[in-house]
Design an enzyme around this catalytic site. Structure first.
Site, PDB file in Angstrom:
ATOM      1  N   GLY A   1      12.599 -40.352   2.118  1.00 19.29           N
ATOM      2  CA  GLY A   1      11.643 -39.278   2.342  1.00 19.29           C
ATOM      3  C   GLY A   1      11.576 -38.353   1.146  1.00 19.29           C
TER       4      GLY A   1
ATOM      5  CD  GLU B   1       8.612 -39.014  -1.073  1.00 24.93           C
ATOM      6  OE1 GLU B   1       9.633 -39.599  -1.496  1.00 24.93           O
ATOM      7  OE2 GLU B   1       8.041 -38.130  -1.731  1.00 24.93           O
TER       8      GLU B   1
ATOM      9  CD  GLU C   1      12.931 -41.859  -1.344  1.00 22.58           C
ATOM     10  OE1 GLU C   1      13.626 -42.284  -0.398  1.00 22.58           O
ATOM     11  OE2 GLU C   1      12.747 -40.645  -1.555  1.00 22.58           O
TER      12      GLU C   1
ATOM     13  CD  GLU D   1      24.562 -48.560  -3.276  1.00 24.63           C
ATOM     14  OE1 GLU D   1      24.853 -49.584  -2.604  1.00 24.63           O
ATOM     15  OE2 GLU D   1      25.370 -47.645  -3.492  1.00 24.63           O
TER      16      GLU D   1
END
Length: 162
Positions: free
Chosen positions: A49, A65, A69, A120
């Site tokens: 997020g 997001e 990511e 990760e």
């Protein structure tokens, strides 16, 4: 009270809360976690997020997001809850202040590929996520989302019963 060097639009020592959107992304019985690459909570396992942009809906923020990511595409399914994330500094001043809208979502396919703020990523059961995450609110939100999914499934399986 703000830091003397604080920029009014800065996320550190802000003059107002920032709106952030977290995504509780499910695939089957597993939830997506990322290891944060930026403060606050640098290095901790969390939900993907980030900050909402002007002109962007909460669901659009969640989709963007997660894509930034992890590279995954998601379908938002609802709002789980809203969380106040207020982090004081050593002197008790507000270092970070986010109002986090937690969005439930589903992801059908693909493996997460970390980018942007994520170091990760992994898929974990709710129990595994509880062991990996350090912030109580993250654990609470995941469990709340899991309970909401179960209630929605039960309602779909037995229409007409209330």
């Amino acid at each position: 009270m703000t830091s003397p060097s604080a920029d009014r639009s800065s996320r550190e020592y802000p003059d107002r809360p920032w709106v952030g959107v977290g995504a509780v992304v499910w695939r089957g019985d597993r939830v997506l976690l990322i290891r944060r690459g930026k403060a606050p909570r640098l290095g901790q396992w969390s939900l993907p997020g980030g900050a909402q942009s002007v002109g962007e809906t909460v669901f659009e923020t969640a989709v963007r997001e997660v894509r930034e990511e992890t590279g995954l595409e998601i379908v938002p399914t609802g709002i789980v809850t809203v969380v106040d994330a207020i982090t004081p500094d050593a002197e008790g001043r507000v270092h970070y202040h986010y109002t986090l809208v937690e969005v439930a979502a589903e992801s059908a396919e693909g493996d997460p590929v970390c980018a942007d703020d994520a170091l990760e990523a992994c898929w974990a059961t709710a129990d595994e996520a509880g062991e990996l995450t350090e912030w109580d609110e993250t654990r609470r939100v995941i469990l709340m989302s899991a309970a909401q999914r179960l209630a929605q499934r039960s309602a779909q399986e037995s229409p007409g019963r209330r």
